[in-house]
Write an enzyme that holds these catalytic residues in place. Structure first.
Site, PDB file in Angstrom:
ATOM      1  N   ARG A  91      -4.782 -34.311   8.895  1.00 37.51           N
ATOM      2  CA  ARG A  91      -5.173 -34.911   7.338  1.00 37.51           C
ATOM      3  C   ARG A  91      -6.654 -34.640   7.062  1.00 37.51           C
ATOM      4  O   ARG A  91      -7.195 -35.272   5.942  1.00 37.51           O
ATOM      5  CB  ARG A  91      -4.639 -36.209   7.276  1.00 37.51           C
ATOM      6  N   TYR A 123     -14.383 -27.561  18.601  1.00 35.35           N
ATOM      7  CA  TYR A 123     -15.819 -27.579  17.965  1.00 35.35           C
ATOM      8  C   TYR A 123     -16.543 -26.393  17.632  1.00 35.35           C
ATOM      9  O   TYR A 123     -17.312 -26.288  16.878  1.00 35.35           O
ATOM     10  CB  TYR A 123     -16.707 -28.462  18.824  1.00 35.35           C
ATOM     11  N   PHE A 409     -21.582 -38.438  28.240  1.00 35.86           N
ATOM     12  CA  PHE A 409     -21.938 -39.325  27.361  1.00 35.86           C
ATOM     13  C   PHE A 409     -20.547 -39.533  26.389  1.00 35.86           C
ATOM     14  O   PHE A 409     -20.902 -40.318  25.240  1.00 35.86           O
ATOM     15  CB  PHE A 409     -23.260 -39.218  26.722  1.00 35.86           C
TER      16      PHE A 409
END
Length: 409
Positions: A91, A123, A409
């Site tokens: 979406r 990514y 992290f």
């Protein structure tokens, strides 16, 4: 239905983090890990996507300083805790969070964004390139011997309490940060990360242990590790799981590896993460018996191309014009002239003819010196427009020390 992006309210942290937990398999983080991440969360840099009173997306960022080639520390947004609820996929929620986040990073004046990816394929379309790698290995200590440098016997080793030795280990870590691209300076609170050792995640191993390397009363290195006992019909067959070995000089590091490879009742040293140029590779008698494998760890995104390329140095003189493609951050698109050497660099807009054409993703991959532009060109991801420019730029972008991120992290 519509979703609304909002900066995270501290009162909503539990609901926000539960969305993240579910996206990563539904197993709750151990209490001590959860407490650490709550304390480290930068609420003003964290976003939640809300469908009415339901949190359906998460994204955050840490304010890091990242070591780049040349030893400089550059402000970088450490993108973290990214997830979208399975009920709300496809979406545009992830894209909207990435859009907002990179706009905010740019407004904050940070030239870089970095992340570790559970699914790397996601990514690339947002301009992140794989820039550093970590090696995993299993040293067969029954067959592998170590060749030790001069001075190894002059290093004193001492078993130490993990918590009580934390300050000394952090000093070693801080001294090593400028030496290797891809490392991050640890701010307040991050010293707790190596101490997180929930029993539920040990997999049958001992609690985390620490050995300090000392010379003239000074701590010059340390190893964090755990022992996993095992017995076969033939006898003891345990393993040593190495979380981290960091040292200030070759003799100290060699002393630590000698210790780890000689722990009683064990026959394997399992290295969880090492630089691809780690010293252990040169110490062992047979690398093949160590079964090394590597995977990408840190992904880099140039948020401001000019500022990012000026923030590092170059190991050989370079004068090259890049034609940069960046559909997601269009302010980076166009031609940039990079001139630089080991003393510094300038990167400015230009109307001159381009020497190399590539996307911002390739610049991110090459930024820390761990991925060569020549390698990227061999896959068709960099195009040479001026003969000789590819090798010139590739040599300049390289690093004599492989980039490495010691922790996630």
């Amino acid at each position: 239905m519509t979703t609304e992006l909002r900066v995270l309210d501290p009162n909503d942290w539990d609901r926000w983090f539960e969305v993240l937990d579910l996206a990563f398999g539904g197993l709750h983080e151990p209490a001590e890990s959860r407490a650490l991440w709550r304390d480290l969360t930068e609420y003003e840099r964290s976003l939640g996507a809300w469908d009415g009173d339901l949190c359906v997306g998460t994204a955050g960022a840490f304010s890091f300083r990242l070591t780049v080639p040349g030893g400089g520390l550059v402000p970088a947004a450490g993108v973290t805790m990214v997830s979208v609820a399975g009920t709300h996929r496809r979406r545009g929620i992830l894209t909207s969070m990435m859009r907002r986040q990179l706009d905010d990073v740019r407004a904050a004046g940070e030239p870089l964004a970095v992340l570790t990816a559970s699914e790397p394929v996601i990514y690339g379309r947002f301009g992140y390139g794989a820039a550093s790698w970590a090696e995993h290995a299993a040293i067969d200590t029954n067959r592998v011997r170590l060749s030790l440098p001069e001075g190894t016997d002059g290093v004193r080793l001492r078993q130490a309490d993990l918590t009580e030795s934390s300050a000394a280990c952090e000093k070693v870590y801080a001294r090593l940060v400028p030496r290797r691209p891809g490392m991050v300076a640890r701010g307040p609170g991050w010293e707790r990360l190596p101490l997180i050792d929930p029993e539920s995640e040990r997999g049958g191993s001992s609690p985390r242990l620490c050995v300090l390397a000392e010379r003239d009363g000074e701590v010059v290195g340390f190893a964090h590790y755990a022992i996993k006992p095992n017995w076969s019909f033939a006898g003891a067959d345990g393993s040593v799981g190495v979380q981290q070995v960091l040292a200030l000089d070759p003799a100290a590091e060699a002393a630590l590896w000698r210790f780890l490879c000689s722990v009683d009742l064990t026959s394997t040293v399992r290295i969880h993460s090492s630089p691809v140029d780690g010293a252990w590779r040169q110490l062992v008698s047979d690398v093949r018996r160590c079964e090394p494998t590597a995977r990408e760890v840190l992904f880099v995104r140039l948020v401001e191309v000019g500022a990012a390329l000026e923030a590092r140095t170059y190991q050989a003189p370079v004068d090259v014009v890049f034609e940069v493609e960046d559909a997601f951050c269009p302010w980076n698109a166009g031609r940039w002239r990079l001139t630089g050497d080991a003393k510094g660099a300038s990167c400015v807009r230009t109307g001159d003819a381009a020497d190399l054409a590539l996307s911002v993703r390739e610049l991110g991959a090459a930024y820390l010196g761990g991925t060569s532009l020549v390698s990227l060109a061999s896959a068709g991801r960099v195009r040479e427009l001026r003969e000789g420019a590819l090798v010139e730029a590739s040599v300049a972008f390289g690093s004599p020390v492989a980039p490495w991120l010691p922790h996630g992290f």
